[in-house]
Structure formats: C-alpha cells, structure tokens
Write a protein that holds these residues in place. Sequence first.
Motif, short mmCIF file in Angstrom:
data_model
loop_
_atom_site.label_atom_id
_atom_site.label_comp_id
_atom_site.label_asym_id
_atom_site.label_seq_id
_atom_site.Cartn_x
_atom_site.Cartn_y
_atom_site.Cartn_z
N PRO A 41 0.88 -1.27 -0.16
CA PRO A 41 0.09 0.11 -0.02
C PRO A 41 0.91 1.13 -0.16
O PRO A 41 1.89 1.29 0.89
N GLY A 42 0.43 2.11 -0.87
CA GLY A 42 1.27 3.46 -1.11
C GLY A 42 2.65 3.44 -1.78
O GLY A 42 3.37 4.62 -1.81
N LYS A 43 2.91 2.25 -2.04
CA LYS A 43 4.41 1.81 -2.88
C LYS A 43 4.40 1.62 -3.99
O LYS A 43 3.27 1.09 -4.66
N GLN A 44 5.34 1.66 -5.06
CA GLN A 44 5.25 1.16 -6.43
C GLN A 44 5.48 -0.11 -6.46
O GLN A 44 6.04 -0.75 -5.67
N ARG A 45 5.14 -0.58 -7.46
CA ARG A 45 5.19 -2.17 -7.68
C ARG A 45 6.72 -2.35 -8.01
O ARG A 45 7.43 -1.68 -8.74
N GLU A 46 7.10 -3.38 -7.44
CA GLU A 46 8.51 -3.88 -7.55
C GLU A 46 8.97 -5.06 -7.83
O GLU A 46 8.07 -6.36 -7.56
N LEU A 47 10.16 -5.45 -8.42
CA LEU A 47 10.45 -6.85 -9.04
C LEU A 47 10.89 -7.53 -7.71
O LEU A 47 11.52 -7.00 -6.71
N VAL A 48 10.38 -8.72 -7.55
CA VAL A 48 10.80 -9.59 -6.52
C VAL A 48 11.61 -10.73 -7.00
O VAL A 48 12.73 -11.15 -6.38
N ALA A 49 11.45 -11.36 -8.16
CA ALA A 49 12.10 -12.47 -8.72
C ALA A 49 11.68 -12.54 -10.44
O ALA A 49 10.79 -12.39 -10.53
N VAL A 50 12.95 -12.77 -11.17
CA VAL A 50 12.41 -13.23 -12.45
C VAL A 50 13.18 -14.50 -12.98
O VAL A 50 14.36 -15.00 -12.22
N ILE A 51 12.68 -15.42 -13.64
CA ILE A 51 13.28 -16.37 -14.00
C ILE A 51 13.31 -16.49 -15.90
O ILE A 51 12.22 -16.13 -16.50
#
Length: 117
Positions: A41-51
Amino acid sequence: QVQLVESGGGLVQPGGSLRLSCAASGIIFSIRAMGWYRQAPGKQRELVAVITSGDGTNYPDSVKGRFTISRDNAKNTVYLQMNSLKPEDTAVYYCKVEPTVLARGAWGQGTQVTVSS
C-alpha cells in the motif's frame, strides 16, 4: 489470450513460509521469461524475482537468500517459494509474463500476502 492465475497467498507469521503459484495459458510458456512482482500500500510495484527460459534467475537484495523462483514447463507454472518472511514482505504479489520484441507482457490478478503476528 494470455491468462495468468496466481494462488497460494495468505496470512503467515513472521519467520514463516509460503509458496505462490502462477498458472499460465495462452502463451508458449517454455520460451518466456516470467517474473514475480509485489506492491505494498502506498508504494510502487517492485520486482521480486525473475526467471528466464533457460532457468537463469535474478533477485533484489531485499529478498535474496529468502525467496526462490522456479518453473515447471510441463505444467506451465511458475512458483515463488518465500521463506523467513518479514512484515515488510506484506503486499499484493503479481505474476508477469515478461515482454519480448515480438510479444507483449501480461499480468496476473495478484494474490495478497500478509506477514503478521
């Protein structure tokens, strides 16, 4: 039509674990890079992991060593194993099929993860 369906979210205590799943359809799954993102909430979407299609992985420092992304091409499914969860991991987690020069990306609907005692 691309469809991504996430599952596995929920409420967990700090230090606990969850495994998220994302079932994909409408794409040639095995050749596409897949990602997990989160938005608090209140934050930008961020990358957590990529494959990648070749099983290469990448993580931000905030989750490195705690989260593991994997894929099962036979099931058209990507997973996110989350261990040692912290309250700051609380967010809606989204699955994404990454865009290529020939194909657009697409997002799932998201699944809520809440880490709280």
